[in-house]
Design a protein around this motif. Sequence first.
Motif, PDB file in Angstrom:
ATOM      1  N   UNK A 108       1.006   7.594  -4.686  1.00 15.33           N
ATOM      2  CA  UNK A 108       1.878   6.728  -3.902  1.00 15.33           C
ATOM      3  C   UNK A 108       2.760   7.531  -2.956  1.00 15.33           C
ATOM      4  N   UNK A 109       2.188   8.570  -2.362  1.00 14.98           N
ATOM      5  CA  UNK A 109       2.921   9.365  -1.389  1.00 14.98           C
ATOM      6  C   UNK A 109       3.311   8.518  -0.183  1.00 14.98           C
ATOM      7  N   UNK A 110       2.602   7.422   0.041  1.00 16.45           N
ATOM      8  CA  UNK A 110       2.907   6.557   1.177  1.00 16.45           C
ATOM      9  C   UNK A 110       4.304   5.948   1.057  1.00 16.45           C
ATOM     10  N   UNK A 111       4.789   5.736  -0.154  1.00 19.86           N
ATOM     11  CA  UNK A 111       6.138   5.210  -0.331  1.00 19.86           C
ATOM     12  C   UNK A 111       7.185   6.226   0.100  1.00 19.86           C
ATOM     13  N   UNK A 112       6.891   7.496  -0.110  1.00 16.77           N
ATOM     14  CA  UNK A 112       7.795   8.576   0.317  1.00 16.77           C
ATOM     15  C   UNK A 112       7.742   8.731   1.834  1.00 16.77           C
ATOM     16  N   UNK A 113       6.546   8.735   2.392  1.00 17.96           N
ATOM     17  CA  UNK A 113       6.417   8.968   3.830  1.00 17.96           C
ATOM     18  C   UNK A 113       6.892   7.780   4.658  1.00 17.96           C
ATOM     19  N   UNK A 114       6.804   6.564   4.106  1.00 19.97           N
ATOM     20  CA  UNK A 114       7.254   5.409   4.895  1.00 19.97           C
ATOM     21  C   UNK A 114       8.765   5.432   5.098  1.00 19.97           C
ATOM     22  N   UNK A 115       9.505   6.085   4.204  1.00 21.31           N
ATOM     23  CA  UNK A 115      10.954   6.195   4.416  1.00 21.31           C
ATOM     24  C   UNK A 115      11.251   7.058   5.641  1.00 21.31           C
ATOM     25  N   UNK A 116      10.404   8.050   5.894  1.00 20.30           N
ATOM     26  CA  UNK A 116      10.603   8.887   7.078  1.00 20.30           C
ATOM     27  C   UNK A 116      10.201   8.157   8.352  1.00 20.30           C
ATOM     28  N   UNK A 117       9.239   7.262   8.265  1.00 16.74           N
ATOM     29  CA  UNK A 117       8.894   6.433   9.424  1.00 16.74           C
ATOM     30  C   UNK A 117      10.092   5.543   9.778  1.00 16.74           C
TER      31      UNK A 117
END
Length: 184
Positions: A108-117
Amino acid sequence: MHAPRSTIYPPGQAEPIPTGYPYLAAPAAAPAAAPVVVVVVPPGSVLQPIQPWTTGLLDCMSDVENCCVTFWCPCITFGQVAEIIDRGSTSCGSSGGIYLLIWWFTFFQCLYSCTYRSKLRAQYNLMESPCPDCCVHLCCEPCALCQMYRELNNRGFHVAAGWYANAQRMNPVMQSPVVQHIVR
């Protein structure tokens, strides 16, 4: 005991309207008003209009080198982007490492990266398109990372160089002039 009843005949209506207990008339509903949106702008600041992204989500092949790096090792691209977005408060290595650990253990790295988006959108007042940030990263993580990388490049950053190299390049420190001595 009940209150006495009375009968009211409204003008133009043949049927009486009972009043008094137990026939209490409900108040007429007020017309629905449009919701009120309040925007608080700090003094001295200017409200910027929402801007579109400079490239599309699926324009990955416009930067083939970054596309390949992101496809084979997205933690590198994420670390580079995160360092610029955080303005050097986190390093490329630490952000990329956290991304990699989350990927290995949870997927679920996408949850981490979406915060940077979301942070990038807030910094540059960008549209949340084509859908919410977490959905973009969940459905198309490599494309989202490439788009963030291209956005920073298009805004004048050399993302691969890191925050400090970009800060020096954009705001060079005044250097004292070199004094040359003539030797006789």
